[in-house]
Design a protein around this motif. Structure first.
Motif, PDB file in Angstrom:
ATOM      1  N   GLU A 521     -51.502   6.638-139.660  1.00  0.00           N
ATOM      2  CA  GLU A 521     -51.397   7.195-138.477  1.00  0.00           C
ATOM      3  C   GLU A 521     -49.792   7.059-138.152  1.00  0.00           C
ATOM      4  N   LYS A 522     -49.653   5.581-137.557  1.00  0.00           N
ATOM      5  CA  LYS A 522     -48.358   4.703-137.705  1.00  0.00           C
ATOM      6  C   LYS A 522     -47.137   4.956-138.691  1.00  0.00           C
ATOM      7  N   TYR A 523     -47.653   5.390-139.436  1.00  0.00           N
ATOM      8  CA  TYR A 523     -46.989   5.724-140.559  1.00  0.00           C
ATOM      9  C   TYR A 523     -46.197   6.629-140.680  1.00  0.00           C
ATOM     10  N   GLY A 524     -46.647   7.361-140.439  1.00  0.00           N
ATOM     11  CA  GLY A 524     -46.055   9.115-140.148  1.00  0.00           C
ATOM     12  C   GLY A 524     -45.252   9.419-139.512  1.00  0.00           C
ATOM     13  N   GLN A 525     -45.441   8.300-138.123  1.00  0.00           N
ATOM     14  CA  GLN A 525     -44.118   8.250-137.009  1.00  0.00           C
ATOM     15  C   GLN A 525     -43.250   8.125-137.625  1.00  0.00           C
ATOM     16  N   ARG A 548     -55.847  -5.821-140.415  1.00  0.00           N
ATOM     17  CA  ARG A 548     -55.377  -5.032-141.759  1.00  0.00           C
ATOM     18  C   ARG A 548     -53.908  -5.438-141.615  1.00  0.00           C
ATOM     19  N   PHE A 549     -53.532  -4.916-142.957  1.00  0.00           N
ATOM     20  CA  PHE A 549     -51.847  -4.402-143.403  1.00  0.00           C
ATOM     21  C   PHE A 549     -51.626  -4.245-144.293  1.00  0.00           C
ATOM     22  N   THR A 550     -50.552  -3.539-144.507  1.00  0.00           N
ATOM     23  CA  THR A 550     -50.030  -2.240-145.656  1.00  0.00           C
ATOM     24  C   THR A 550     -48.643  -2.466-145.788  1.00  0.00           C
ATOM     25  N   GLN A 551     -48.185  -2.946-146.875  1.00  0.00           N
ATOM     26  CA  GLN A 551     -46.810  -3.377-147.459  1.00  0.00           C
ATOM     27  C   GLN A 551     -46.540  -2.208-147.928  1.00  0.00           C
ATOM     28  N   PHE A 552     -45.188  -2.189-147.712  1.00  0.00           N
ATOM     29  CA  PHE A 552     -44.395  -0.896-148.176  1.00  0.00           C
ATOM     30  C   PHE A 552     -43.223  -1.079-148.431  1.00  0.00           C
ATOM     31  N   GLU A 553     -42.249  -0.559-148.866  1.00  0.00           N
ATOM     32  CA  GLU A 553     -40.824  -0.829-149.558  1.00  0.00           C
ATOM     33  C   GLU A 553     -39.719  -1.436-148.880  1.00  0.00           C
ATOM     34  N   GLY A 554     -39.995  -0.685-147.198  1.00  0.00           N
ATOM     35  CA  GLY A 554     -38.853  -0.832-146.223  1.00  0.00           C
ATOM     36  C   GLY A 554     -39.641  -2.325-145.049  1.00  0.00           C
ATOM     37  N   ASN A 556     -43.404  -3.155-143.172  1.00  0.00           N
ATOM     38  CA  ASN A 556     -45.036  -3.260-143.303  1.00  0.00           C
ATOM     39  C   ASN A 556     -45.635  -2.175-142.291  1.00  0.00           C
ATOM     40  N   ILE A 557     -46.834  -2.634-142.083  1.00  0.00           N
ATOM     41  CA  ILE A 557     -47.239  -2.010-140.674  1.00  0.00           C
ATOM     42  C   ILE A 557     -48.396  -3.149-140.946  1.00  0.00           C
ATOM     43  N   TYR A 558     -48.735  -3.846-139.625  1.00  0.00           N
ATOM     44  CA  TYR A 558     -49.928  -4.878-139.657  1.00  0.00           C
ATOM     45  C   TYR A 558     -51.069  -3.700-138.140  1.00  0.00           C
ATOM     46  N   TRP A 559     -52.096  -3.888-138.003  1.00  0.00           N
ATOM     47  CA  TRP A 559     -52.748  -4.074-137.093  1.00  0.00           C
ATOM     48  C   TRP A 559     -54.022  -4.714-136.992  1.00  0.00           C
ATOM     49  N   TRP A 566     -48.563  -1.225-135.824  1.00  0.00           N
ATOM     50  CA  TRP A 566     -46.797  -1.232-135.282  1.00  0.00           C
ATOM     51  C   TRP A 566     -46.680  -2.006-136.822  1.00  0.00           C
ATOM     52  N   VAL A 567     -44.636  -1.413-137.139  1.00  0.00           N
ATOM     53  CA  VAL A 567     -43.860  -1.935-137.571  1.00  0.00           C
ATOM     54  C   VAL A 567     -43.566  -2.741-137.307  1.00  0.00           C
ATOM     55  N   ILE A 568     -42.845  -3.125-138.989  1.00  0.00           N
ATOM     56  CA  ILE A 568     -41.664  -5.137-138.876  1.00  0.00           C
ATOM     57  C   ILE A 568     -41.095  -4.641-140.092  1.00  0.00           C
ATOM     58  N   ARG A 569     -40.374  -4.237-139.969  1.00  0.00           N
ATOM     59  CA  ARG A 569     -39.324  -4.256-141.054  1.00  0.00           C
ATOM     60  C   ARG A 569     -38.252  -5.745-141.966  1.00  0.00           C
ATOM     61  N   ASN A 570     -38.318  -5.410-143.036  1.00  0.00           N
ATOM     62  CA  ASN A 570     -37.669  -6.215-144.001  1.00  0.00           C
ATOM     63  C   ASN A 570     -37.065  -6.686-143.153  1.00  0.00           C
ATOM     64  N   GLY A 571     -36.389  -7.767-143.222  1.00  0.00           N
ATOM     65  CA  GLY A 571     -35.533  -7.954-141.805  1.00  0.00           C
ATOM     66  C   GLY A 571     -35.145  -9.454-141.657  1.00  0.00           C
TER      67      GLY A 571
END
Length: 621
Positions: A521-525, A548-554, A556-559, A566-571
């Protein structure tokens, strides 16, 4: 008008009103049953090729079986998608280059937006399986008389005549191998509409059939009867349809007034008498059905049909007229009547009335004997890419070097929707099998599988997405069953398929990974793969405190149960959080997305926050 499923009190009231409205008609109506001779070979008017100037388009297609489809058409005139179901012709699979004439079956007054009454209430689907016509079943149009209304009413913008005669035909001809040779028939409201549409659009239909239709709509008392029925069936205002009863539009939609325009059309008219018949539950009074409303409505149909038939005779227009000695306004009689009309329909459409002989033998014969529920054969065996096939009343049998297997039902529909043996799945490698959980069913194919459950429908899964889903435990894994078909991601190379608990994403750069639940759901937002996170790089990973968390190209989303997703972006903020131990360090879990502050950005955590101002990173416990 479909018989209301109401209490006995309402049925009695409806019957009384209908009978009261009949009385003024009796004095002026001809009530003698006139057998007008049928035309053996009706004169054919020049076919009308509908134009699609308004720009109708297909919104969605659902294959319900291998020869029943639901097509949603974006109707410019009505402003909403309209569902049309099609029962595909007997030789649809066997002769992929052939086109077929169409029979349109119109519904009654209580038409629903879910399914046409001809398939919901009768055996039309299996009975027409061996007929070499495409059966077109408009869905919806409660109380509409399939006409263009003068104004919107009850939340509906009815422009059914425009839709049926202008917007729909080009789609049938372009996408569904239909010719411009057409027949139309309907019950009650649909019977009225069948005659009206044929008369208002000369040459569009070669056959028009009315089963218990109201065939004189503007004579004394009939607008009031129709108005009452429309109020009872959905709360519609009859004035919104054709205006005031004394106006010209009522005459312009009256089959009796328009009768002369039916010259050259093969016609069929039938009605019961209103007395209890072979399909009724009789009451304590001899000849009286317990379907009281159906009695009154059928009497109205009988009187107006007789008046209509008398005018046809005066005009010298041939028709088949059947006045049944009994029978009320009910689906059982209309199921009987369409079968009686079929030989005449077949003649008008130029197809054989009976299916050609076929036989079953060899490997397919053995499978047919073991699966008697398939019914009789509809075709001979024929070649398909990779093997041979034969069609039966409720499914198909395929044989190849992978064995001989049955494919039917919703799984057969999903398979056909993907091109069948010529499509991406190839030939079947198993029959339909049960899933260990007792909930689902599946067929295996050379290049994938099709799964079905009552809750999710039938969907194929294949390729890299199938491989990863299998690795995670198939339907027993975290995703559950498929909810959607696989589709290409619109702006980046890749694919996605929806499941009960999330989705499986594939891209050439990141591989195949599941995105689940609240993280999904957060990814969709964020805009899915087109947003700042891009495609998933991992499946969901467990961390402390049931997080839980899923890593993305840009990023991660942690729950976690305590903090949400919540999203925490690379940087720099992510790097700072990493430097103190991620969620296991002094800051704990993320509790917000990144947000702007004067001179920079900030992100909050359970035990502090991180800011970035002018390139300077500060961790604040």
């Amino acid at each position: 008008m479909r018989v209301p499923r109401t209490t006995g009190r309402r049925r009695l009231r409806m019957s009384a009103v209908a009978l009261a409205l009949v009385l003024p008609l009796v004095g002026g109506a001809t009530t003698t049953a006139l057998a007008v001779p049928a035309a053996a070979a009706p004169v054919q008017a020049a076919p009308v090729r509908a134009q699609n100037d308004a720009g109708a388009s297909v919104a969605r297609v659902d294959w319900l079986t291998d020869r029943r489809v639901a097509v949603w058409v974006n109707s410019p005139s009505m402003g909403v998608p309209i569902q049309v179901q099609i029962l595909l012709a007997r030789d649809w699979n066997r002769s992929p280059g052939a086109s077929f004439p169409t029979l349109w079956l119109l519904d009654g007054m209580r038409a629903t937006d879910v399914e046409n009454g001809w398939t919901a209430e009768t055996d039309a689907e299996t009975w027409f399986a061996d007929k070499n016509v495409n059966v077109v079943l408009p869905v919806g149009g409660q109380s509409s008389f399939y006409s263009d209304w003068v104004e919107q009413n009850n939340g509906r913008n009815y422009k059914w005549e425009t839709f049926l005669t202008k917007e729909l035909p080009p789609i049938l001809e372009r996408d569904w191998r239909s010719t411009d040779v057409r027949a139309v028939a309907g019950l009650s409201m649909g019977g009225t509409a069948a005659m009206t549409l044929a008369a208002r659009n000369p040459g569009f239909f070669r056959f028009a059939g009315s089963f218990s239709g109201i065939l004189s709509t503007s004579t004394l008392g009939m607008p009031q009867a129709i108005g009452y029925a429309m109020q009872d069936a959905g709360g519609f205002d009859v004035g919104s349809m054709w205006g005031v009863p004394s106006g010209d539009l009522w005459a312009q939609h009256d089959p009796y007034v328009l009768a002369e325009k039916l010259k050259g059309t093969s016609l069929y008219v039938s009605s019961g008498s209103g007395a209890a018949g072979p399909y009724d539950q009789p009451s304590d009074i001899p000849g009286i059905s317990t379907n009281y409303a159906g009695m009154g409505l059928e009497i109205l149909s009988r009187l107006t049909s007789q008046t209509f038939a008398t005018k046809l005779t005066k005009l010298g227009i041939p028709a088949t007229i059947n006045y049944r000695p009994s029978g009320v306004h009910a689906w059982s009689y209309w199921q009987f009547e369409v079968k009686q009309a079929w030989p005449q329909i077949a003649t008008a459409l130029g197809v054989e009335a009976d299916k050609p002989a076929c036989s079953v033998g060899g490997a397919i014969g053995g499978a047919a004997s073991a699966n008697g529920w398939l019914g009789d054969c509809l075709t001979a065996e024929y070649d398909v890419p990779g093997g041979r096939a034969q069609d039966f009343r409720v499914g198909r049998i395929f044989t190849s070097d992978s064995g001989t297997h049955v494919v039917a039902g919703a799984i057969g529909g999903a398979y056909s929707g993907l091109g069948g043996p010529a499509g991406v799945l190839g030939m079947p490698t198993s029959g339909e099998l049960g899933v260990p959980d007792g909930r689902g069913r599946y067929n295996s194919f050379r290049n994938g599988m099709v799964y079905w459950t009552p809750q999710t429908g039938a969907h194929a899964v294949r390729g890299a997405i199938l491989d990863e889903w299998a690795r995670q435990g198939y339907e027993r894994g975290p995703l559950g069953y498929q909810l959607r078909d696989e589709v290409a991601t619109p702006n980046r190379p890749g694919a996605v398929q929806g499941f009960e608990i999330g989705a499986m994403y594939f891209s050439p750069d990141t591989g195949t990974h599941a995105v689940l639940g609240t993280i999904m759901e957060k990814y969709g937002q964020t805009g899915w793969e087109n947003g700042p996170l891009g495609f998933a790089r991992t499946n969901e990973i467990a961390v402390r405190d049931n997080g839980r968390f899923t890593q993305f190209e840009g990023g991660n989303i942690y729950w976690s149960p305590a903090t949400g997703a919540w999203v925490i972006r690379n940087g720099p903020i992510f790097d700072a959080w990493k430097s103190v131990g991620y969620e296991n360090g002094r800051l704990g879990y993320v509790t917000s997305d990144e947000f702007p502050i004067p001179g920079g950005v900030q992100q909050n955590f359970q035990n502090g926050f991180v800011t970035v101002r002018d390139g300077n990173v500060q961790i604040v416990p």
